[in-house]
Design a protein around this motif. Sequence first.
Motif, PDB file in Angstrom:
ATOM      1  N   GLY A 149      13.441 121.589 -36.801  1.00  0.00           N
ATOM      2  CA  GLY A 149      12.355 121.828 -35.833  1.00  0.00           C
ATOM      3  C   GLY A 149      12.636 121.208 -34.475  1.00  0.00           C
ATOM      4  O   GLY A 149      12.185 121.708 -33.440  1.00  0.00           O
ATOM      5  N   PHE A 150      13.396 120.103 -34.444  1.00  0.00           N
ATOM      6  CA  PHE A 150      13.718 119.442 -33.171  1.00  0.00           C
ATOM      7  C   PHE A 150      14.776 120.189 -32.379  1.00  0.00           C
ATOM      8  O   PHE A 150      15.022 119.886 -31.221  1.00  0.00           O
ATOM      9  N   LEU A 151      15.439 121.156 -33.046  1.00  0.00           N
ATOM     10  CA  LEU A 151      16.542 121.865 -32.388  1.00  0.00           C
ATOM     11  C   LEU A 151      16.095 123.232 -31.856  1.00  0.00           C
ATOM     12  O   LEU A 151      16.883 123.942 -31.254  1.00  0.00           O
ATOM     13  N   LEU A 152      14.829 123.610 -32.114  1.00  0.00           N
ATOM     14  CA  LEU A 152      14.344 124.926 -31.676  1.00  0.00           C
ATOM     15  C   LEU A 152      13.713 124.823 -30.286  1.00  0.00           C
ATOM     16  O   LEU A 152      13.134 123.801 -29.939  1.00  0.00           O
ATOM     17  N   HIS A 153      13.825 125.923 -29.518  1.00  0.00           N
ATOM     18  CA  HIS A 153      13.227 125.911 -28.172  1.00  0.00           C
ATOM     19  C   HIS A 153      11.710 125.889 -28.256  1.00  0.00           C
ATOM     20  O   HIS A 153      11.033 125.296 -27.439  1.00  0.00           O
ATOM     21  N   SER A 154      11.169 126.585 -29.281  1.00  0.00           N
ATOM     22  CA  SER A 154       9.709 126.646 -29.428  1.00  0.00           C
ATOM     23  C   SER A 154       9.386 126.558 -30.910  1.00  0.00           C
ATOM     24  O   SER A 154      10.156 127.029 -31.748  1.00  0.00           O
ATOM     25  N   PRO A 155       8.204 125.960 -31.277  1.00  0.00           N
ATOM     26  CA  PRO A 155       7.847 125.864 -32.697  1.00  0.00           C
ATOM     27  C   PRO A 155       7.684 127.241 -33.351  1.00  0.00           C
ATOM     28  O   PRO A 155       7.679 127.352 -34.578  1.00  0.00           O
ATOM     29  N   ASP A 156       7.551 128.309 -32.508  1.00  0.00           N
ATOM     30  CA  ASP A 156       7.356 129.658 -33.067  1.00  0.00           C
ATOM     31  C   ASP A 156       8.679 130.398 -33.284  1.00  0.00           C
ATOM     32  O   ASP A 156       8.690 131.523 -33.781  1.00  0.00           O
ATOM     33  N   ASP A 157       9.805 129.790 -32.885  1.00  0.00           N
ATOM     34  CA  ASP A 157      11.107 130.446 -33.062  1.00  0.00           C
ATOM     35  C   ASP A 157      11.413 130.634 -34.542  1.00  0.00           C
ATOM     36  O   ASP A 157      11.226 129.717 -35.333  1.00  0.00           O
ATOM     37  N   ALA A 158      11.907 131.823 -34.903  1.00  0.00           N
ATOM     38  CA  ALA A 158      12.312 132.064 -36.301  1.00  0.00           C
ATOM     39  C   ALA A 158      13.776 131.674 -36.453  1.00  0.00           C
ATOM     40  O   ALA A 158      14.597 131.939 -35.575  1.00  0.00           O
ATOM     41  N   VAL A 159      14.092 131.039 -37.588  1.00  0.00           N
ATOM     42  CA  VAL A 159      15.495 130.715 -37.883  1.00  0.00           C
ATOM     43  C   VAL A 159      15.998 131.790 -38.845  1.00  0.00           C
ATOM     44  O   VAL A 159      15.568 131.854 -39.993  1.00  0.00           O
ATOM     45  N   ILE A 160      16.865 132.668 -38.332  1.00  0.00           N
ATOM     46  CA  ILE A 160      17.336 133.799 -39.146  1.00  0.00           C
ATOM     47  C   ILE A 160      18.814 133.567 -39.441  1.00  0.00           C
ATOM     48  O   ILE A 160      19.688 134.035 -38.722  1.00  0.00           O
ATOM     49  N   TRP A 161      19.053 132.769 -40.476  1.00  0.00           N
ATOM     50  CA  TRP A 161      20.424 132.378 -40.799  1.00  0.00           C
ATOM     51  C   TRP A 161      20.776 132.753 -42.218  1.00  0.00           C
ATOM     52  O   TRP A 161      19.935 132.727 -43.103  1.00  0.00           O
ATOM     53  N   ARG A 162      22.053 133.046 -42.429  1.00  0.00           N
ATOM     54  CA  ARG A 162      22.553 133.235 -43.793  1.00  0.00           C
ATOM     55  C   ARG A 162      22.936 131.867 -44.375  1.00  0.00           C
ATOM     56  O   ARG A 162      23.025 130.871 -43.667  1.00  0.00           O
ATOM     57  N   GLY A 163      23.212 131.890 -45.697  1.00  0.00           N
ATOM     58  CA  GLY A 163      23.508 130.653 -46.425  1.00  0.00           C
ATOM     59  C   GLY A 163      24.520 129.712 -45.782  1.00  0.00           C
ATOM     60  O   GLY A 163      24.230 128.538 -45.581  1.00  0.00           O
ATOM     61  N   PRO A 164      25.734 130.212 -45.415  1.00  0.00           N
ATOM     62  CA  PRO A 164      26.763 129.287 -44.908  1.00  0.00           C
ATOM     63  C   PRO A 164      26.297 128.485 -43.691  1.00  0.00           C
ATOM     64  O   PRO A 164      26.618 127.314 -43.563  1.00  0.00           O
ATOM     65  N   LYS A 165      25.514 129.133 -42.806  1.00  0.00           N
ATOM     66  CA  LYS A 165      25.077 128.422 -41.602  1.00  0.00           C
ATOM     67  C   LYS A 165      24.056 127.333 -41.965  1.00  0.00           C
ATOM     68  O   LYS A 165      24.069 126.236 -41.414  1.00  0.00           O
ATOM     69  N   LYS A 166      23.174 127.660 -42.932  1.00  0.00           N
ATOM     70  CA  LYS A 166      22.197 126.658 -43.389  1.00  0.00           C
ATOM     71  C   LYS A 166      22.934 125.466 -43.997  1.00  0.00           C
ATOM     72  O   LYS A 166      22.627 124.311 -43.710  1.00  0.00           O
ATOM     73  N   ASN A 167      23.919 125.784 -44.854  1.00  0.00           N
ATOM     74  CA  ASN A 167      24.665 124.713 -45.517  1.00  0.00           C
ATOM     75  C   ASN A 167      25.389 123.836 -44.497  1.00  0.00           C
ATOM     76  O   ASN A 167      25.466 122.617 -44.654  1.00  0.00           O
ATOM     77  N   GLY A 168      25.915 124.496 -43.454  1.00  0.00           N
ATOM     78  CA  GLY A 168      26.621 123.747 -42.399  1.00  0.00           C
ATOM     79  C   GLY A 168      25.685 122.766 -41.707  1.00  0.00           C
ATOM     80  O   GLY A 168      26.074 121.623 -41.421  1.00  0.00           O
ATOM     81  N   LEU A 169      24.451 123.208 -41.455  1.00  0.00           N
ATOM     82  CA  LEU A 169      23.503 122.318 -40.766  1.00  0.00           C
ATOM     83  C   LEU A 169      23.113 121.140 -41.669  1.00  0.00           C
ATOM     84  O   LEU A 169      23.001 120.004 -41.213  1.00  0.00           O
ATOM     85  N   ILE A 170      22.912 121.419 -42.972  1.00  0.00           N
ATOM     86  CA  ILE A 170      22.553 120.335 -43.898  1.00  0.00           C
ATOM     87  C   ILE A 170      23.677 119.299 -43.931  1.00  0.00           C
ATOM     88  O   ILE A 170      23.434 118.089 -43.877  1.00  0.00           O
ATOM     89  N   LYS A 171      24.916 119.796 -43.964  1.00  0.00           N
ATOM     90  CA  LYS A 171      26.072 118.889 -43.985  1.00  0.00           C
ATOM     91  C   LYS A 171      26.080 118.032 -42.707  1.00  0.00           C
ATOM     92  O   LYS A 171      26.318 116.826 -42.743  1.00  0.00           O
ATOM     93  N   GLN A 172      25.770 118.690 -41.574  1.00  0.00           N
ATOM     94  CA  GLN A 172      25.750 117.981 -40.291  1.00  0.00           C
ATOM     95  C   GLN A 172      24.652 116.907 -40.284  1.00  0.00           C
ATOM     96  O   GLN A 172      24.862 115.796 -39.802  1.00  0.00           O
ATOM     97  N   PHE A 173      23.468 117.264 -40.829  1.00  0.00           N
ATOM     98  CA  PHE A 173      22.367 116.297 -40.891  1.00  0.00           C
ATOM     99  C   PHE A 173      22.774 115.061 -41.698  1.00  0.00           C
ATOM    100  O   PHE A 173      22.408 113.947 -41.377  1.00  0.00           O
TER     101      PHE A 173
END
Length: 266
Positions: free
Chosen positions: A80-104
Amino acid sequence: VRHTVLVLSGKGGVGKSTFSALLAHGLAADETKQVALLDIDICGPSIPKMMGLEGEQVHQSGSGWSPVYVEENLGVMSVGFLLHSPDDAVIWRGPKKNGLIKQFLRDVDWGEVDYLIVDTPPGTSDEHLSIVQYLSAAHIDGAVIVTTPQEVSLQDVRKEINFCHKVKLPIIGVVENMSGFVCPKCKNESQIFPPTTGGAEKMCQNLNVSLLGKVPLDPQIGKSCDRGQSFLAEAPESPATLSYRNIIQRIQEYCEQHHLEEEKIM
């Protein structure tokens, strides 16, 4: 990180994020403890709103991303801290989600942390497998599974318990949320979500899992979350607060016990 607790449920809308937020607030009430709250619900990050941190940005320093702090001893990280607006949709496939979790997990500079609370999305797929896999080397104390009393919810929660067994994730216990409602005027209790099959209590007996406690419905919980305030501080005498405090204490006792057992093995 000394203790890691995942908050899971196969079902959406049972109050995982609310529970994660209040668990973090409850643990951070002890000022000697450093608490971190990590929101890996990539598509529905509600933790920034609940913690009163909407509109905050993540800052990068030489040692990685800095979490956003609610109190000196309570840090939060969310997509949520990385989105421009709280209404932005995150439309990602699995690998990108996994990459962000790893980064976190890898790039956030939490410092020394006593408790890392991880709020997860509903289900038993990508994000859950990733977090268990990435944290396996760091020892997860266990999972708290959140449900509501009705069978439609329990059905999905049984799958989540099964998931935990399959990936060898210890289960700290189950919390039954929205368990009855006591009218503030007449003090009569109503079952808003009737436990037609015996609720979480019966399910825990059948599956040999601990029931950590039942939290009654309290409209103030929703109001506090919308305002980004801690319900535990705003309604200290509410039956729901007393229930939360008991549950939090049981989770702490479990983690301490788990820590002692691991030290013995080592």
